[in-house]
Design a protein around this motif. Structure first.
Motif, PDB file in Angstrom:
ATOM      1  N   LEU A   4      28.362  44.537  17.336  1.00 51.69           N
ATOM      2  CA  LEU A   4      27.226  43.604  17.336  1.00 51.69           C
ATOM      3  C   LEU A   4      26.561  43.534  15.967  1.00 51.69           C
ATOM      4  N   VAL A   5      26.426  44.682  15.316  1.00 52.16           N
ATOM      5  CA  VAL A   5      25.836  44.708  13.973  1.00 52.16           C
ATOM      6  C   VAL A   5      26.689  43.888  13.004  1.00 52.16           C
ATOM      7  N   LYS A   6      27.990  44.077  13.080  1.00 49.58           N
ATOM      8  CA  LYS A   6      28.896  43.325  12.203  1.00 49.58           C
ATOM      9  C   LYS A   6      28.878  41.848  12.541  1.00 49.58           C
ATOM     10  N   ALA A   7      28.788  41.536  13.832  1.00 45.14           N
ATOM     11  CA  ALA A   7      28.772  40.136  14.247  1.00 45.14           C
ATOM     12  C   ALA A   7      27.502  39.432  13.791  1.00 45.14           C
ATOM     13  N   ALA A   8      26.392  40.164  13.735  1.00 47.89           N
ATOM     14  CA  ALA A   8      25.134  39.572  13.263  1.00 47.89           C
ATOM     15  C   ALA A   8      25.152  39.360  11.759  1.00 47.89           C
ATOM     16  N   ASP A   9      25.929  40.156  11.045  1.00 42.22           N
ATOM     17  CA  ASP A   9      25.971  40.062   9.592  1.00 42.22           C
ATOM     18  C   ASP A   9      26.574  38.736   9.123  1.00 42.22           C
ATOM     19  N   VAL A  10      27.555  38.230   9.861  1.00 41.54           N
ATOM     20  CA  VAL A  10      28.214  36.990   9.434  1.00 41.54           C
ATOM     21  C   VAL A  10      27.241  35.802   9.469  1.00 41.54           C
ATOM     22  N   PRO A  11      26.531  35.550  10.565  1.00 40.71           N
ATOM     23  CA  PRO A  11      25.571  34.445  10.542  1.00 40.71           C
ATOM     24  C   PRO A  11      24.433  34.654   9.549  1.00 40.71           C
ATOM     25  N   LEU A  12      24.076  35.906   9.283  1.00 43.48           N
ATOM     26  CA  LEU A  12      23.071  36.143   8.245  1.00 43.48           C
ATOM     27  C   LEU A  12      23.565  35.648   6.899  1.00 43.48           C
ATOM     28  N   ARG A  13      24.825  35.938   6.599  1.00 39.10           N
ATOM     29  CA  ARG A  13      25.415  35.460   5.340  1.00 39.10           C
ATOM     30  C   ARG A  13      25.550  33.947   5.345  1.00 39.10           C
ATOM     31  N   THR A  14      25.833  33.385   6.522  1.00 40.32           N
ATOM     32  CA  THR A  14      25.930  31.926   6.630  1.00 40.32           C
ATOM     33  C   THR A  14      24.590  31.281   6.325  1.00 40.32           C
ATOM     34  N   ALA A  15      23.534  31.837   6.884  1.00 35.66           N
ATOM     35  CA  ALA A  15      22.194  31.293   6.635  1.00 35.66           C
ATOM     36  C   ALA A  15      21.829  31.386   5.166  1.00 35.66           C
ATOM     37  N   ALA A  16      22.154  32.514   4.554  1.00 33.41           N
ATOM     38  CA  ALA A  16      21.851  32.689   3.128  1.00 33.41           C
ATOM     39  C   ALA A  16      22.624  31.682   2.286  1.00 33.41           C
ATOM     40  N   LEU A  17      23.891  31.488   2.626  1.00 33.97           N
ATOM     41  CA  LEU A  17      24.705  30.528   1.883  1.00 33.97           C
ATOM     42  C   LEU A  17      24.173  29.109   2.070  1.00 33.97           C
ATOM     43  N   ALA A  18      23.772  28.778   3.289  1.00 28.51           N
ATOM     44  CA  ALA A  18      23.205  27.455   3.542  1.00 28.51           C
ATOM     45  C   ALA A  18      21.943  27.235   2.719  1.00 28.51           C
ATOM     46  N   GLY A  19      21.149  28.302   2.568  1.00 23.20           N
ATOM     47  CA  GLY A  19      19.963  28.204   1.722  1.00 23.20           C
ATOM     48  C   GLY A  19      20.316  27.925   0.276  1.00 23.20           C
ATOM     49  N   GLU A  20      21.405  28.513  -0.183  1.00 23.04           N
ATOM     50  CA  GLU A  20      21.869  28.258  -1.552  1.00 23.04           C
ATOM     51  C   GLU A  20      22.313  26.807  -1.712  1.00 23.04           C
ATOM     52  N   VAL A  21      22.995  26.288  -0.701  1.00 19.28           N
ATOM     53  CA  VAL A  21      23.439  24.889  -0.751  1.00 19.28           C
ATOM     54  C   VAL A  21      22.229  23.956  -0.752  1.00 19.28           C
ATOM     55  N   LEU A  22      21.229  24.301   0.037  1.00 18.30           N
ATOM     56  CA  LEU A  22      20.005  23.502   0.054  1.00 18.30           C
ATOM     57  C   LEU A  22      19.359  23.474  -1.324  1.00 18.30           C
ATOM     58  N   GLU A  23      19.352  24.607  -2.001  1.00 22.96           N
ATOM     59  CA  GLU A  23      18.793  24.669  -3.348  1.00 22.96           C
ATOM     60  C   GLU A  23      19.594  23.803  -4.317  1.00 22.96           C
ATOM     61  N   LEU A  24      20.907  23.758  -4.139  1.00 18.82           N
ATOM     62  CA  LEU A  24      21.739  22.885  -4.982  1.00 18.82           C
ATOM     63  C   LEU A  24      21.381  21.418  -4.740  1.00 18.82           C
ATOM     64  N   ALA A  25      21.127  21.076  -3.484  1.00 20.42           N
ATOM     65  CA  ALA A  25      20.721  19.699  -3.175  1.00 20.42           C
ATOM     66  C   ALA A  25      19.399  19.363  -3.847  1.00 20.42           C
ATOM     67  N   ARG A  26      18.488  20.329  -3.861  1.00 19.76           N
ATOM     68  CA  ARG A  26      17.204  20.121  -4.541  1.00 19.76           C
ATOM     69  C   ARG A  26      17.420  19.894  -6.042  1.00 19.76           C
ATOM     70  N   ARG A  27      18.334  20.655  -6.614  1.00 18.73           N
ATOM     71  CA  ARG A  27      18.569  20.557  -8.059  1.00 18.73           C
ATOM     72  C   ARG A  27      19.107  19.196  -8.474  1.00 18.73           C
ATOM     73  N   ILE A  28      19.947  18.604  -7.651  1.00 16.57           N
ATOM     74  CA  ILE A  28      20.551  17.326  -8.050  1.00 16.57           C
ATOM     75  C   ILE A  28      19.713  16.117  -7.651  1.00 16.57           C
ATOM     76  N   ARG A  29      18.745  16.326  -6.773  1.00 11.98           N
ATOM     77  CA  ARG A  29      17.940  15.198  -6.297  1.00 11.98           C
ATOM     78  C   ARG A  29      17.334  14.358  -7.414  1.00 11.98           C
ATOM     79  N   PRO A  30      16.721  14.930  -8.455  1.00 17.16           N
ATOM     80  CA  PRO A  30      16.067  14.096  -9.474  1.00 17.16           C
ATOM     81  C   PRO A  30      17.015  13.203 -10.268  1.00 17.16           C
ATOM     82  N   GLY A  31      18.252  13.643 -10.454  1.00 21.05           N
ATOM     83  CA  GLY A  31      19.160  12.862 -11.294  1.00 21.05           C
ATOM     84  C   GLY A  31      20.349  12.293 -10.565  1.00 21.05           C
ATOM     85  N   ALA A  32      20.305  12.297  -9.244  1.00 20.92           N
ATOM     86  CA  ALA A  32      21.449  11.816  -8.464  1.00 20.92           C
ATOM     87  C   ALA A  32      21.566  10.299  -8.500  1.00 20.92           C
ATOM     88  N   ASN A  33      22.785   9.841  -8.439  1.00 20.31           N
ATOM     89  CA  ASN A  33      23.063   8.414  -8.318  1.00 20.31           C
ATOM     90  C   ASN A  33      22.276   7.878  -7.123  1.00 20.31           C
TER      91      ASN A  33
END
Length: 202
Positions: free
Chosen positions: A110-139
């Motif tokens: 269970l501990v290991k199984a919870a770790d994967v979605p935690l990493r998924t959430a963290a990665l999704a947060g990183e992707v969200l930050e990338l979207a923020r970065r490109i917003r001002p200069g995006a086509n």
């Protein structure tokens, strides 16, 4: 999984097999969000109108590609982690020794199984930050895709949080439960930030 067609993966998802499941779907939301970020960068790079933003776009393009691959790997890891949990529950429990070993195996899985979605959430947060970065200069023609990327990243975080909570509910380790409760609160803050960003893009 990378060798599967989308249709094949969806058929597997829709089948009676226990995996892939919700955790893999969460990771694929993150992968799609990263793919959209890459697409926006590709459709912005090389256009004179957005020349001043090209360095950012090229940098984010490389980072988004890495996040997309990592998200697919997390989808695969989630299926493996869930399989380990189900295997632990199937361990014999005829004697006290077997019951103790089974309980320990379940808690570890269970501990290991919870770790994967935690990493998924963290990665999704990183992707969200990338979207923020490109917003001002995006086509401007693909700004809606920046919004959809943010929506997909938010979905990844929310779905990941559900899976963390489900695994946490079956844990007996109070320290692990407290740690996951704090992580869930952090994910909640990230989701709120994502929603604010999406509203700004609407």
């Amino acid at each position: 999984m990378r060798e599967q067609t989308i249709g094949g993966w969806l058929d597997e998802l829709a089948s009676g097999a226990p995996a892939p499941g919700g955790g893999a779907v969460a990771a694929m939301h993150a992968a799609m969000a990263a793919g959209l970020v890459s697409m926006v960068c590709e459709l912005t790079v090389g256009r004179p109108k957005y020349a001043e933003h090209e360095p950012t776009m090229r940098e984010v393009l490389a980072l988004a590609g890495e996040r997309r691959q990592a998200a697919v790997e997390l989808a695969e890891a989630d299926a493996e982690a869930f399989t380990a949990v189900t295997a632990a529950y199937r361990l014999p429990k005829a004697t006290d020794e077997e019951k103790a070993a089974r309980t320990a195996a379940i808690q570890e899985a269970l501990v290991k199984a919870a770790d994967v979605p935690l990493r998924t959430a963290a990665l999704a947060g990183e992707v969200l930050e990338l979207a923020r970065r490109i917003r001002p200069g995006a086509n401007v023609n693909v700004l809606s895709d920046v919004a959809v990327a943010a929506v997909s990243a938010r979905a990844a975080m929310q779905a990941a949080a559900v899976n963390v909570a489900v695994n946490r509910a079956s844990m007996t380790d109070v320290v692990a439960r407290a740690r996951l409760e704090a992580e869930l609160a952090r994910i909640g803050d990230e989701v709120a930030a994502a929603e604010k960003f999406i509203e700004e893009l609407a």
